[in-house]
Design an enzyme around this catalytic site. Structure first.
Site, mmCIF file in Angstrom:
data_model
loop_
_atom_site.group_PDB
_atom_site.id
_atom_site.type_symbol
_atom_site.label_atom_id
_atom_site.label_comp_id
_atom_site.label_asym_id
_atom_site.label_seq_id
_atom_site.Cartn_x
_atom_site.Cartn_y
_atom_site.Cartn_z
ATOM 1 N N SER A 90 11.679 16.390 0.332
ATOM 2 C CA SER A 90 12.671 16.684 1.374
ATOM 3 C C SER A 90 13.692 15.541 1.476
ATOM 4 O O SER A 90 14.387 15.261 0.495
ATOM 5 C CB SER A 90 11.945 16.955 2.694
ATOM 6 N N ASP A 112 10.082 28.319 2.239
ATOM 7 C CA ASP A 112 10.380 27.069 2.945
ATOM 8 C C ASP A 112 11.317 27.375 4.115
ATOM 9 O O ASP A 112 12.401 27.930 3.921
ATOM 10 C CB ASP A 112 11.046 26.090 1.948
ATOM 11 N N HIS A 140 7.382 24.406 3.365
ATOM 12 C CA HIS A 140 7.870 23.020 3.259
ATOM 13 C C HIS A 140 6.743 21.978 3.374
ATOM 14 O O HIS A 140 6.996 20.790 3.254
ATOM 15 C CB HIS A 140 8.883 22.786 4.391
HETATM 16 N N1 LIG Z 1 10.167 18.086 13.676
HETATM 17 C C1 LIG Z 1 9.032 18.452 12.972
HETATM 18 C C2 LIG Z 1 9.316 18.724 11.508
HETATM 19 C C3 LIG Z 1 9.412 17.519 10.638
HETATM 20 C C4 LIG Z 1 9.077 17.825 9.197
HETATM 21 O O1 LIG Z 1 8.906 18.960 8.803
HETATM 22 N N2 LIG Z 1 8.983 16.771 8.405
HETATM 23 C C5 LIG Z 1 8.635 16.955 7.033
HETATM 24 C C6 LIG Z 1 9.741 16.420 6.177
HETATM 25 S S1 LIG Z 1 11.239 17.292 6.561
HETATM 26 C C7 LIG Z 1 12.408 16.577 5.533
HETATM 27 O O2 LIG Z 1 12.554 15.459 5.251
HETATM 28 C C8 LIG Z 1 7.330 16.253 6.763
HETATM 29 O O3 LIG Z 1 7.050 15.854 5.654
HETATM 30 N N3 LIG Z 1 6.527 16.109 7.828
HETATM 31 C C9 LIG Z 1 5.309 15.360 7.786
HETATM 32 C C10 LIG Z 1 4.088 16.129 7.448
HETATM 33 O O4 LIG Z 1 3.022 15.457 7.297
HETATM 34 O O5 LIG Z 1 4.123 17.353 7.311
HETATM 35 C C11 LIG Z 1 7.917 17.468 13.149
HETATM 36 O O6 LIG Z 1 8.166 16.358 13.623
HETATM 37 O O7 LIG Z 1 6.771 17.801 12.811
#
Ligand SMILES: N[C@@H](CCC(=O)N[C@@H](CSC=O)C(=O)NCC(=O)O)C(=O)O
Length: 274
Positions: free
Chosen positions: A144, A220, A252
């Site tokens: 991401s 995603d 995602h």
């Molecule tokens: N706001 C939400 C979503 C944040 C989220 O989906 N973060 C992803 C990366 S998004 C793009 O860079 C992520 O990797 N989250 C960490 C995980 O362990 O899944 C939130 O704060 O959850």
């Protein structure tokens, strides 16, 4: 520098370190996986996404088994400078946890938000000194915002990285809300300056791109708004080393990453060892 945690996993060691970064003017953590292999070790960089630190991939990426088998050291930096004296925002997609792997030029960010210089400079020196027998070869990958980071740092320091890969990357940050917001704050209003940190723009200026693998999931939740692939795929048409895969049913999350991490590490291994 302080080793704050060390867990044995698949015969190797998953380590977590804390150190003070002169580049970021901030206390930082990073994680490093060292396999038990006695062969010279290539180094793979993993760059995480928004809201992450170095723990997300070490705990949910499921990579250690393959890194152990292939004999790859893997380093996981944090995603931004940290601390009470470091500029931040209430928003989860700006400030701490959202450094975008660039060198900020604007106030109040530029004092600390120098993630590109940190990763390519200071942290590289530290990590290489921790690998018992470094082979001299490196690859970079991420997810991401970290997929954007992997593509941008990999293309900017092309001579250094044998291969680049990305899961669900922000491919054209100048055109999508996450990237536009970050670039406006960190780099200013002049959109010409954004091109230096935009993977699609960098690829369009590259005569012969290095080996690149991009995986996205067709379920995603961010695909159509933040991770748009159209322009990237157009500029990749004349680049035989760029491979793009759209995986059916995947979202995602780190479940997607864990599913395809073996493929990505084997892709890097092939380029790191020939
Ligand atoms: N706001 C939400 C979503 C944040 C989220 O989906 N973060 C992803 C990366 S998004 C793009 O860079 C992520 O990797 N989250 C960490 C995980 O362990 O899944 C939130 O704060 O959850």
């Amino acid at each position: 520098m302080e080793l704050i945690k060390c867990n044995k996993v698949f015969d190797g060691e998953q380590r977590k370190y804390r150190h003070y970064s002169d580049t970021l003017k901030s206390e930082m953590t990073f994680s490093l996986y060292l396999p038990a292999s006695e062969e010279p070790l290539p180094l793979v960089w993993w760059l995480s996404g928004l809201t992450c630190n170095d723990d997300n991939f070490s705990q949910k990426g499921g990579f250690q088994k393959y890194a152990a088998e292939l004999g790859l050291a893997v380093v996981m930096p944090d995603t931004s400078p940290r601390g009470e004296s470091v500029a931040d925002s209430q928003d989860w997609d700006l400030g701490q946890g959202a450094g975008f792997y660039l060198d900020a030029t604007e106030e109040p960010w530029r004092e600390n938000y120098q993630m590109a210089s940190y990763i390519l400079g200071e942290l590289s020196q530290i990590v290489k000194s921790l690998i018992p027998d470094f082979s001299g070869k490196e690859a970079v990958m991420g997810h991401s915002m970290g997929g954007h980071g992997a593509l941008v740092l990999g293309l900017k320091a092309e001579e250094r990285f044998s291969s680049i890969s990305a899961f669900a990357p922000i491919l054209t940050p100048s055109d999508v809300p996450w990237g536009q917001k970050a670039f406006r704050h960190y780099l200013g209003q002049d959109e010409k300056k954004w091109q230096e940190w935009d993977a699609t723009a960098l690829l369009s200026q590259t005569e012969k791109a290095p080996a690149i693998l991009v995986s996205q999931g067709d379920q995603d939740e961010f695909l159509t708004e933040q991770l748009v692939s159209t322009k990237f795929l157009t500029v990749s048409e004349n680049q035989p080393e760029v491979r793009y895969e759209l995986q059916s049913g995947y979202d995602h999350s780190y479940y997607f990453i864990a599913t395809f991490i073996e493929e990505h590490l084997k892709f890097h291994y092939q380029h790191l060892t020939n």
